[in-house]
Design a protein around this motif. Sequence first.
Motif, PDB file in Angstrom:
ATOM      1  N   VAL A 112      51.148 -19.090  -4.657  1.00 42.25           N
ATOM      2  CA  VAL A 112      51.620 -18.213  -5.961  1.00 42.25           C
ATOM      3  C   VAL A 112      50.790 -19.011  -6.997  1.00 42.25           C
ATOM      4  O   VAL A 112      50.121 -18.297  -7.995  1.00 42.25           O
ATOM      5  CB  VAL A 112      53.183 -18.548  -6.252  1.00 42.25           C
ATOM      6  N   LEU A 113      50.732 -20.190  -7.199  1.00 48.98           N
ATOM      7  CA  LEU A 113      50.051 -20.934  -8.230  1.00 48.98           C
ATOM      8  C   LEU A 113      48.603 -20.343  -8.145  1.00 48.98           C
ATOM      9  O   LEU A 113      47.866 -20.058  -9.144  1.00 48.98           O
ATOM     10  CB  LEU A 113      50.232 -22.342  -8.014  1.00 48.98           C
ATOM     11  N   SER A 114      48.095 -20.506  -6.702  1.00 54.24           N
ATOM     12  CA  SER A 114      46.700 -20.163  -6.689  1.00 54.24           C
ATOM     13  C   SER A 114      46.148 -18.554  -7.155  1.00 54.24           C
ATOM     14  O   SER A 114      45.406 -18.501  -7.847  1.00 54.24           O
ATOM     15  CB  SER A 114      46.095 -20.203  -5.227  1.00 54.24           C
ATOM     16  N   VAL A 115      47.290 -17.533  -6.651  1.00 51.02           N
ATOM     17  CA  VAL A 115      46.781 -16.378  -7.188  1.00 51.02           C
ATOM     18  C   VAL A 115      47.104 -16.172  -8.431  1.00 51.02           C
ATOM     19  O   VAL A 115      46.499 -15.025  -9.162  1.00 51.02           O
ATOM     20  CB  VAL A 115      47.593 -15.473  -6.205  1.00 51.02           C
ATOM     21  N   PHE A 116      47.877 -16.794  -9.294  1.00 54.20           N
ATOM     22  CA  PHE A 116      48.245 -16.708 -10.709  1.00 54.20           C
ATOM     23  C   PHE A 116      47.075 -17.205 -11.255  1.00 54.20           C
ATOM     24  O   PHE A 116      46.773 -16.825 -12.348  1.00 54.20           O
ATOM     25  CB  PHE A 116      49.523 -17.684 -10.857  1.00 54.20           C
ATOM     26  N   LEU A 117      46.316 -18.265 -10.903  1.00 58.17           N
ATOM     27  CA  LEU A 117      45.254 -18.804 -11.772  1.00 58.17           C
ATOM     28  C   LEU A 117      43.873 -18.026 -11.586  1.00 58.17           C
ATOM     29  O   LEU A 117      43.177 -18.026 -12.474  1.00 58.17           O
ATOM     30  CB  LEU A 117      44.989 -20.213 -11.360  1.00 58.17           C
ATOM     31  N   MET A 118      43.869 -17.421 -10.464  1.00 56.00           N
ATOM     32  CA  MET A 118      42.465 -16.580 -10.273  1.00 56.00           C
ATOM     33  C   MET A 118      42.213 -15.600 -11.268  1.00 56.00           C
ATOM     34  O   MET A 118      41.044 -15.542 -11.656  1.00 56.00           O
ATOM     35  CB  MET A 118      42.378 -16.071  -8.741  1.00 56.00           C
ATOM     36  N   PRO A 119      42.875 -14.580 -11.346  1.00 54.95           N
ATOM     37  CA  PRO A 119      42.584 -13.576 -12.544  1.00 54.95           C
ATOM     38  C   PRO A 119      42.253 -14.271 -13.696  1.00 54.95           C
ATOM     39  O   PRO A 119      41.401 -13.826 -14.469  1.00 54.95           O
ATOM     40  CB  PRO A 119      43.958 -12.644 -12.538  1.00 54.95           C
ATOM     41  N   ILE A 120      43.005 -15.502 -14.172  1.00 48.90           N
ATOM     42  CA  ILE A 120      42.759 -15.936 -15.519  1.00 48.90           C
ATOM     43  C   ILE A 120      41.448 -16.583 -15.305  1.00 48.90           C
ATOM     44  O   ILE A 120      40.696 -16.618 -16.488  1.00 48.90           O
ATOM     45  CB  ILE A 120      43.925 -17.031 -15.836  1.00 48.90           C
ATOM     46  N   CYS A 121      40.885 -17.144 -14.210  1.00 50.97           N
ATOM     47  CA  CYS A 121      39.569 -17.613 -14.187  1.00 50.97           C
ATOM     48  C   CYS A 121      38.605 -16.653 -14.154  1.00 50.97           C
ATOM     49  O   CYS A 121      37.640 -16.780 -14.806  1.00 50.97           O
ATOM     50  CB  CYS A 121      39.174 -18.359 -12.940  1.00 50.97           C
ATOM     51  N   ILE A 122      38.936 -15.449 -13.590  1.00 49.55           N
ATOM     52  CA  ILE A 122      37.994 -14.353 -13.706  1.00 49.55           C
ATOM     53  C   ILE A 122      37.579 -13.916 -15.195  1.00 49.55           C
ATOM     54  O   ILE A 122      36.611 -13.863 -15.593  1.00 49.55           O
ATOM     55  CB  ILE A 122      38.416 -13.091 -13.046  1.00 49.55           C
ATOM     56  N   LEU A 123      39.078 -13.863 -15.835  1.00 53.37           N
ATOM     57  CA  LEU A 123      38.601 -13.679 -17.218  1.00 53.37           C
ATOM     58  C   LEU A 123      38.157 -14.630 -18.265  1.00 53.37           C
ATOM     59  O   LEU A 123      37.066 -14.403 -18.860  1.00 53.37           O
ATOM     60  CB  LEU A 123      40.274 -13.373 -17.841  1.00 53.37           C
ATOM     61  N   ALA A 124      38.261 -15.940 -17.865  1.00 47.14           N
ATOM     62  CA  ALA A 124      37.420 -17.010 -18.497  1.00 47.14           C
ATOM     63  C   ALA A 124      36.043 -16.901 -18.177  1.00 47.14           C
ATOM     64  O   ALA A 124      35.238 -17.379 -19.061  1.00 47.14           O
ATOM     65  CB  ALA A 124      37.943 -18.318 -18.064  1.00 47.14           C
ATOM     66  N   SER A 125      35.763 -16.354 -16.957  1.00 45.02           N
ATOM     67  CA  SER A 125      34.136 -16.240 -17.030  1.00 45.02           C
ATOM     68  C   SER A 125      33.569 -15.096 -17.448  1.00 45.02           C
ATOM     69  O   SER A 125      32.237 -14.871 -17.019  1.00 45.02           O
ATOM     70  CB  SER A 125      34.139 -16.367 -15.316  1.00 45.02           C
ATOM     71  N   ILE A 153      40.001 -24.026 -11.594  1.00 47.03           N
ATOM     72  CA  ILE A 153      40.263 -24.019 -10.382  1.00 47.03           C
ATOM     73  C   ILE A 153      40.187 -25.416  -9.637  1.00 47.03           C
ATOM     74  O   ILE A 153      41.300 -25.836  -8.739  1.00 47.03           O
ATOM     75  CB  ILE A 153      39.379 -23.209  -9.348  1.00 47.03           C
ATOM     76  N   LEU A 154      39.546 -26.133 -10.092  1.00 45.63           N
ATOM     77  CA  LEU A 154      39.097 -27.646  -9.528  1.00 45.63           C
ATOM     78  C   LEU A 154      40.637 -28.465  -9.834  1.00 45.63           C
ATOM     79  O   LEU A 154      41.304 -29.130  -8.815  1.00 45.63           O
ATOM     80  CB  LEU A 154      38.106 -28.294 -10.159  1.00 45.63           C
ATOM     81  N   ALA A 155      40.912 -28.101 -11.026  1.00 45.36           N
ATOM     82  CA  ALA A 155      42.291 -29.085 -11.559  1.00 45.36           C
ATOM     83  C   ALA A 155      43.480 -28.479 -11.081  1.00 45.36           C
ATOM     84  O   ALA A 155      44.293 -28.966 -10.434  1.00 45.36           O
ATOM     85  CB  ALA A 155      42.205 -29.077 -12.951  1.00 45.36           C
ATOM     86  N   GLY A 156      43.396 -26.934 -10.993  1.00 43.34           N
ATOM     87  CA  GLY A 156      44.611 -26.315 -10.666  1.00 43.34           C
ATOM     88  C   GLY A 156      45.171 -26.207  -9.354  1.00 43.34           C
ATOM     89  O   GLY A 156      46.298 -26.285  -8.945  1.00 43.34           O
ATOM     90  N   VAL A 157      44.001 -25.819  -8.323  1.00 45.51           N
ATOM     91  CA  VAL A 157      44.218 -25.885  -7.126  1.00 45.51           C
ATOM     92  C   VAL A 157      43.584 -26.679  -6.238  1.00 45.51           C
ATOM     93  O   VAL A 157      44.209 -27.446  -5.160  1.00 45.51           O
ATOM     94  CB  VAL A 157      43.780 -24.503  -6.582  1.00 45.51           C
ATOM     95  N   LEU A 158      42.260 -27.127  -6.265  1.00 42.66           N
ATOM     96  CA  LEU A 158      41.709 -28.136  -5.301  1.00 42.66           C
ATOM     97  C   LEU A 158      42.267 -29.291  -5.480  1.00 42.66           C
ATOM     98  O   LEU A 158      42.400 -29.903  -4.203  1.00 42.66           O
ATOM     99  CB  LEU A 158      39.943 -28.122  -5.616  1.00 42.66           C
ATOM    100  N   LEU A 159      42.660 -29.823  -6.554  1.00 43.71           N
ATOM    101  CA  LEU A 159      43.227 -31.352  -6.422  1.00 43.71           C
ATOM    102  C   LEU A 159      44.503 -31.011  -5.374  1.00 43.71           C
ATOM    103  O   LEU A 159      44.866 -32.287  -5.111  1.00 43.71           O
ATOM    104  CB  LEU A 159      43.627 -31.845  -7.756  1.00 43.71           C
ATOM    105  N   LEU A 209      49.320 -25.895 -13.675  1.00 40.59           N
ATOM    106  CA  LEU A 209      49.089 -24.889 -14.924  1.00 40.59           C
ATOM    107  C   LEU A 209      48.508 -25.744 -16.182  1.00 40.59           C
ATOM    108  O   LEU A 209      47.762 -25.015 -16.905  1.00 40.59           O
ATOM    109  CB  LEU A 209      50.711 -24.251 -15.297  1.00 40.59           C
ATOM    110  N   VAL A 210      49.262 -26.770 -16.479  1.00 36.82           N
ATOM    111  CA  VAL A 210      48.950 -27.531 -17.811  1.00 36.82           C
ATOM    112  C   VAL A 210      47.392 -27.930 -17.820  1.00 36.82           C
ATOM    113  O   VAL A 210      46.837 -27.626 -18.778  1.00 36.82           O
ATOM    114  CB  VAL A 210      49.750 -28.703 -18.094  1.00 36.82           C
TER     115      VAL A 210
END
Lengths: 680, 515
Positions: free
Chosen positions: B84-97, B239-245, B331-332
Amino acid sequence: MNSIVLIVFAPLVAAIVGGLGNRMLGATVVKSITTGALFLSAALSWPIFLAFVAGGAEATVVPVMDWVRSGDLVFDWALRVDALTAVMLVVITTVSALVHLYSWGYMEEDPDQPRFFAYLSLFTFAMLMLVTADNLVQMFFGWEGVGLASYLLIGFWFRKPSANAAAIKAFVVNRVGDLGFILGIFGTYLVFGTVSIPEILAAAPGMSGATIGFLGWRVQTMDLLCILLFIGAMGKSAQLGLHTWLPDAMEGPTPVSALIHAATMVTAGVFMVCRLSPMFETAPVALAMVTIVGAATCIFAATVGTTQWDIKRVIAYSTCSQLGYMFFAAGVGAYGAAMFHLFTHAFFKALLFLGAGSVIHAMHHEQDMRYYGALRREIPLTFWAMMAGTLAITGVGIYWLQAGFAGFHSKDAILEAAFARGTESGNFAFFMGAFAALLTSFYSWRLIFLTFFGEARWAASEHIQHAVHGQHEPLDAENEDLGPSHEHSLPANPEGTAGYHPHESPLSMLIPLGLLALGAIFAGWVFSPTFLDDAEFWGGSIYYNEGLIHAMHAVPLWVKLTATVVMLIGLFAAWLAYIRDPDLSRRGAEQLGPVYRLFCNKWYFDEIYHVIFVKPAFWLGRLFWRRGDVGLIDRFGPDGAAWVVAQGAGAAKRFQSGYVTSYALVMLLGLVAAVTWVLF
Amino acid sequence: MGFPILSVTLAVPLAAAIVCLFLNAPAARTLALAATLADLALGIVLWANYDIGGAQWQFTERADLFAGFQYALGIDGIALMLIVLSVFLMPICILASWDAIDRRVGEYMAAFLLMETLMIGVFCAQDLFLFYIMFEAGLIPMYLIIGVWGGANRIYASYKFFLYTLLGSVLMLIAMLWMVNVAGTTSIPALMQYDFAPQAQTWLWLAFFASFAVKMPMWPAHTWLPDAHVQAPTAGSVILAGVLLKMGGYGFIRFSLPMFPEASAQFMWLIFGLSMAAVVITSLIALVQHDMKKLIAYSSVAHMAIVTAGLFAFNVQGLEGAMVMMLSHGLVSGALFLCVGVIYDRLHTREIDRYGGLSINMPMYALFFMVFTMASIGLPGTSGFVAEFISLVGVYEASSLATLVLTTGIILGAAYMLYLYWRVAFGVQRNADAAAMRDLTGREWLMLAPIAAAVLWMGVYPESFLAPMRKDIATLDARLAGAAPTGDARLAPGKPRSYPANAIAHEAAAAGEAE
């Protein structure tokens, strides 16, 4: 719906609406919403308190929501109302409502008013969550919430470096205390298996003989827990060692100093010790520590207070000192007296701060008392309000009539309790407290004499010069509170008004002064029997020490008169040094030399802390970074490996650019090996 | 077997990634956003349909491939929350890019979408080798993102990343081969029940530790992280901080602890020692940073140290706290990197000293930045507090010394974050170009507001996140119970005093007579 829910959450709603609606709603709307919410809370709080005073009110707990469930660790959001909470409710909501109102006038010229009022309401919400907590974690929520609000408000004029530094200092020093608090919560959970305050208090006596391992030592369980929790209280209530943030917090606007750094937030530590009093009563060593730290703070802060020139800093050190009284009262078991002093102090100290704000307002943001004088006739209403506050804090009253200003009742009770307790720490506290009372009287009257009596010395003030010569910068509000750091060189003849005419403050500032003055005059006399002698009023919300109350009534007459006598000595000394012979104070300071400098420089705490904590932290940070991460780990780790590869292959560049493919290749080979292994 | 929702969740971004390679920039952006939003919807469906307290492994799928190698998927509550954390952060990453990436957009989006597939794959793989492929391959798109779209010194950063991870993964692969050979299965659920000989556990644990400690990253294997963050584009850092770690933490909780409980107990003090060192050292380093991203990267190391300590406290609070810390930190710190990205996009520098007084011209930005700063500091009411509090309660049961040292992080954390906030948002406006920056755009609102809401939600009512994991953590705790070391508290009851400490003479005497 229960009124307590409204009391607590109305300020939160107001803060959110005001904070987010900042520019949309405009200053007047935001100010009305927040002030209205606070007056609503205050109006709902008094009936609760009076019901407890009248007797018959029951302690209740209103559940709000689940919070955390993790194994056996369970705690919820809930609002607890008992006598102790009720006292805090009226103090917080009343002073907060009045400070909101006062800020209408005081902050009138500030462009950022909605933010200010939203912060004030947010603070009030957090403070209310703290005092209604039914478990230690919610108390910690409020504890940190008020810390955040305090940080934001100290740094309200965020363009000033000194305000930012003071705000961060307040937060970080408080965090040092919080380290103790949170370890105390961890330990409490470990020992009792719960963080619910009623359950802990019920189980505490059974643990009084138990021992526990801590950092490899075996120690008394209850002493350890109480000392850890008390360290938290020391941070929030600015006790000796962790007090350094409080004087700097005067960088905030004066209404903030009155609300947060005098009447409410800084008393949270006292509240915590009283709330957990049945627990502290199982920990004699912790109680002795509370007594000694309180007494030491009381005398230390009073000595510094006698030498400061900034009007707000005098009152700040005075607050620090009065908090010391509350703590040693709690330490000797007189929790009722501690709470009583908290209650009366809230009124007269808020009054003194708001009065000082009115003086500062009149004197065009000048805060240095050396440039005041003769203001009695210019701002008479402020003068009389300040007089009421001073009569209250110095404890003026007549013993045989049992009538006096607020501080007379509460401070006398504390000194009597310390003496009556009869232990060594209690006697120490009594003598320190008595001597501090002398100093209290001296510095309080010194403030009054320097400000309102004598000759006008306004001409030397840069602020006044600006006002007179019309060099009024638009950012003037930002320049307030520069503190003693901006030493002006005194001209040869500092006397004179420079043609400046101080003006009395607007009604929005005078009404709170008037109401608080009523509190400073009558609060002690009216509520003394309730707080000190009425076990039924407290209804078990604090540990009520019947034996100590009897012993207090039985102390010798000279003990009962001590406070009054030292008050008169202090008054006389201040009169000698600042009215009869204004040069005497300067000569006295020269005579005392090193002692005077020690006091004037606040015992060099800031300088010492800077050398042993702040500088090493940055030095170590750079060391670990440059020498550790870069010089050691990288050098012998990845960079070293690259060097080896470069030596071996002679073509590090090719290696580096082809890293992705080579990595993928290694992985692929690994997978092939894996499959082969499984297959055969 | 019902609707293969996990496979669909994996397939959607994968398919979109392939299509993206052939699209022009605007179309690739739109498709990537649509695909990640679809995956977010699927993630919410997973969360909503997850049967709390039901079977341990849900939504399972399996297909035998060649030679005992299986395509086996399934999730428990722990994996669910990380997905859930991963799929939540992904659209935000796309927007950030959205605007920040303007060259090779198709490839960039493809790399991100591929990474999403692989990240979700890591969390739902039930086959050891499937996990390994996902775990290692997930780094390839990350290398590309840093190496192609990164900053000036990107080659060095990705090389460092490569070198660290290579060492760990080789050892882990060898250990996996040995395990499969001994246990005769590649199924992760089966291996979680398998009892390896204590002697073997030690070596296997160390091999896995090498990989996970780098991913985490634990001190002193952390030096790749600040460089990788600094060089990565904003979304890459998120993504690195949010999910890969989190893959390191997931590895510990999925492999090291349940498969090698005895070895885990044996190495508890290694973990505690490294965690304590990490909190103190990296926090102090964060204090002296001039580069915003480096500062937040070092703070990540300090926060992840709480995770490792919590995991190896061998009790429910430690484990749950560590999981909440992973979610909260995802998240943070993600949000903090976004906050850096917002101003980096405007001024193209990460130098803290170039900014100042941003709360004057960017008040909404300053508000969000404050919320995330406070969450990072662990202010109660935010997710950071719940995470720190629960995990440190757990650690305290194991060791008071470790707790004392780890808790100093709340002091140092406040110092470096508030010092950062002062220099960026408070103070005077030092530079005209920084003072002219405009406040958040609508797109940036869409990035930051959902994270802020999630942070407060997790802080006020963390039950939504704790409930799905409760049973799995209890199961793990039961498995660890045999190996759990005793704490240092050892409470010894004594004879209670019969009267309060401040009781006055006659009362005490009365109490004494009553005894």
